[in-house]
Scaffold this motif. Structure first.
Motif, PDB file in Angstrom:
ATOM      1  N   LYS A  58       0.667  -1.544  -0.033  1.00  0.00           N
ATOM      2  CA  LYS A  58       0.161   0.430   0.324  1.00  0.00           C
ATOM      3  C   LYS A  58       0.804   1.400   0.144  1.00  0.00           C
ATOM      4  O   LYS A  58       0.010   2.343  -0.081  1.00  0.00           O
ATOM      5  CB  LYS A  58      -0.687  -0.376   1.140  1.00  0.00           C
ATOM      6  CG  LYS A  58      -2.161  -0.473   1.443  1.00  0.00           C
ATOM      7  CD  LYS A  58      -3.050  -0.457   2.408  1.00  0.00           C
ATOM      8  CE  LYS A  58      -3.555   0.982   2.915  1.00  0.00           C
ATOM      9  NZ  LYS A  58      -4.587   1.223   2.215  1.00  0.00           N
ATOM     10  N   ARG A  60       2.235   2.384   2.934  1.00  0.00           N
ATOM     11  CA  ARG A  60       1.839   3.076   4.231  1.00  0.00           C
ATOM     12  C   ARG A  60       2.799   3.130   5.536  1.00  0.00           C
ATOM     13  O   ARG A  60       3.538   2.047   5.097  1.00  0.00           O
ATOM     14  CB  ARG A  60       0.553   1.768   4.435  1.00  0.00           C
ATOM     15  CG  ARG A  60      -0.101   2.205   5.939  1.00  0.00           C
ATOM     16  CD  ARG A  60      -0.688   1.280   5.968  1.00  0.00           C
ATOM     17  NE  ARG A  60      -2.115   1.236   7.498  1.00  0.00           N
ATOM     18  CZ  ARG A  60      -3.314   1.565   7.626  1.00  0.00           C
ATOM     19  NH1 ARG A  60      -3.992   2.146   6.359  1.00  0.00           N
ATOM     20  NH2 ARG A  60      -3.680   1.697   8.762  1.00  0.00           N
ATOM     21  N   SER A 145      -7.897  -0.708   4.608  1.00  0.00           N
ATOM     22  CA  SER A 145      -8.288  -0.466   3.113  1.00  0.00           C
ATOM     23  C   SER A 145      -7.529  -0.642   1.484  1.00  0.00           C
ATOM     24  O   SER A 145      -6.890  -0.650   2.062  1.00  0.00           O
ATOM     25  CB  SER A 145      -9.178   0.644   2.819  1.00  0.00           C
ATOM     26  OG  SER A 145      -8.219   2.049   2.636  1.00  0.00           O
ATOM     27  N   ASN A 147      -6.671  -0.113  -1.412  1.00  0.00           N
ATOM     28  CA  ASN A 147      -6.193   1.086  -2.181  1.00  0.00           C
ATOM     29  C   ASN A 147      -4.212   1.420  -2.215  1.00  0.00           C
ATOM     30  O   ASN A 147      -4.175   1.168  -0.924  1.00  0.00           O
ATOM     31  CB  ASN A 147      -6.806   2.495  -2.013  1.00  0.00           C
ATOM     32  CG  ASN A 147      -6.669   2.775  -0.489  1.00  0.00           C
ATOM     33  OD1 ASN A 147      -7.330   1.762   0.404  1.00  0.00           O
ATOM     34  ND2 ASN A 147      -6.422   3.799  -0.484  1.00  0.00           N
ATOM     35  N   SER A 153     -10.428   5.400  -0.767  1.00  0.00           N
ATOM     36  CA  SER A 153     -10.525   3.535  -0.640  1.00  0.00           C
ATOM     37  C   SER A 153     -11.484   2.658  -1.634  1.00  0.00           C
ATOM     38  O   SER A 153     -12.130   4.011  -2.234  1.00  0.00           O
ATOM     39  CB  SER A 153     -11.215   3.521   1.218  1.00  0.00           C
ATOM     40  OG  SER A 153     -10.813   4.066   1.409  1.00  0.00           O
TER      41      SER A 153
HETATM   42 MG    MG Z   1      -7.910   4.015   4.584  1.00  0.00          MG
END
Ligand code: MG
Ligand code: TXA
Length: 328
Positions: A58, A60, A145, A147, A153
């Motif tokens: 991701k 992230r 999520s 994405n 999302s």
């Molecule tokens: Mg999210």
């Protein structure tokens, strides 16, 4: 890696396919699966390495913790020290469904899931495919999520594929997510529970059960819901939230790359992206429409900012994030 894209009917689930996806999770793989809110990017919550791969896939930030998804209330005991009475009541009332509870974690929950916090986020989805997948995997599934971080999302498997093709092992397509906005996140570790992220379990619904809930301060230096400090829900186009969309569209001269997102009754002549009849359909379509605006080359999106009643609170929260606070 090669991403396998598979389809199932949520009302007539292909259990062989679920068994294969569960096996993939158990062997340390990443599986994108549908939930009633948005699609999730899942891994075995107790497998340190595979949870780490979620963050890579991701893009992230490592200090943003994940939600552990369970298939029944008892499974929560693998994750949390104890379930306070109020939390038990909420689980019985709203699970499976779009409510995530922050509880004191067990020390055995990997730090990579909780970003080192002494709490863990738990949720039991109502979506049939999510439920069967977690049950078949026999472990809590950690999932954000599905994405790329920062983008809206995903509410369809096709949008997951666009973001994550080649980065995950499997994507399970079961049609559009019916709610369309992420779950309500409620911190149960404070004396009075705190809403860290509004969702389809609305503040009114929580007050009905709990008597008292508060709204979290999203802008403190050490945010309690770490995810809220990052750029969020942003399409490539600039988003502007509009309170009175009718007077705005009646007077503004909109260019070829200006889009309008609003209820059907507010339809404009060009570049209109229809949010349906009410806030529930707006919620279901918001992220989807933001992505479609990008696809059709829109550079600026004027999106109606509804009042905060019911799911309106969640819509406002996402719109204010994706617009970076730009409201007219
Ligand atoms: Mg999210
Ligand atoms: O509906 C949903 O919640 C979806 C589906 C897939 O279940 N998931 C989702 O996950 O939205 P994610 O990672 O995109 O958002 C989870 C939010 C983040 O803002 C994160 O910071 C917060 O929950 N969170 C997770 N663990 C937390 C914790 N221990 N304390 C406070 N906030 C936490």
């Amino acid at each position: 890696m090669l991403t396998e894209f598979i389809k199932t009917d949520p009302d007539n689930i292909d259990m062989e396919l679920i068994a294969r996806a569960a096996d993939c999770i158990c062997r340390g793989g990443l599986v994108v699966f549908p939930t009633e809110t948005v699609y999730g990017l899942g891994a075995d919550a107790f497998n340190f390495d595979s949870v780490g791969k979620i963050f890579q896939a991701k893009g992230r930030a490592a200090d943003n913790p994940l939600i552990a998804h369970v298939s029944d209330i008892e499974q929560v005991n693998e994750l949390v020290r104890r379930v306070p009475e109020k939390a038990r009541i909420l689980m019985e009332r709203f699970w499976g469904g779009p409510l995530t509870l922050i509880l004191e974690r067990k020390p055995t929950v990997p730090d990579v899931v909780t970003a080192g916090l002494n709490t863990v986020a738990v949720r039991m989805p109502s979506h049939s495919v999510a439920h069967e997948l977690i049950r078949a995997a026999k472990c809590p599934i950690a999932a954000p999520s599905a994405n790329i971080s920062g983008s809206p999302s995903p509410t369809t498997a096709q949008d997951c594929l666009r973001d994550l093709d080649g980065r995950v092992d499997m994507i399970i397509d079961a049609g559009a997510s019916p709610i369309g906005l992420e779950s309500t996140v409620l911190d149960m570790t404070a004396e009075v529970p705190v809403i860290l992220r509004p969702g389809a379990v609305t503040p009114e619904m929580l007050r009905d059960v709990l008597g008292d809930v508060r709204f979290g301060e999203e802008s403190s230096d050490i945010p309690k819901c770490p995810g809220m400090k990052y750029t969020h829900y942003s399409p490539a186009a600039e988003v502007i939230a509009v309170r009175d969309i009718r007077s705005f569209t009646a007077t503004a001269s909109l260019g070829d790359t200006d889009a309008v997102i609003s209820f059907s009754r507010d339809r404009t002549e060009q570049n209109f992206f229809d949010a349906g009849e009410d806030c529930a359909s707006y919620a279901a379509r918001l992220f989807y429409l933001l992505r479609r605006c990008d696809d059709s080359g829109m550079k600026r999106i004027y999106a109606y900012l509804p009042p905060s009643r019911g799911i309106g609170a969640a819509l406002r929260n996402r719109l204010l994030k994706s617009s970076g606070g730009r409201v007219i």
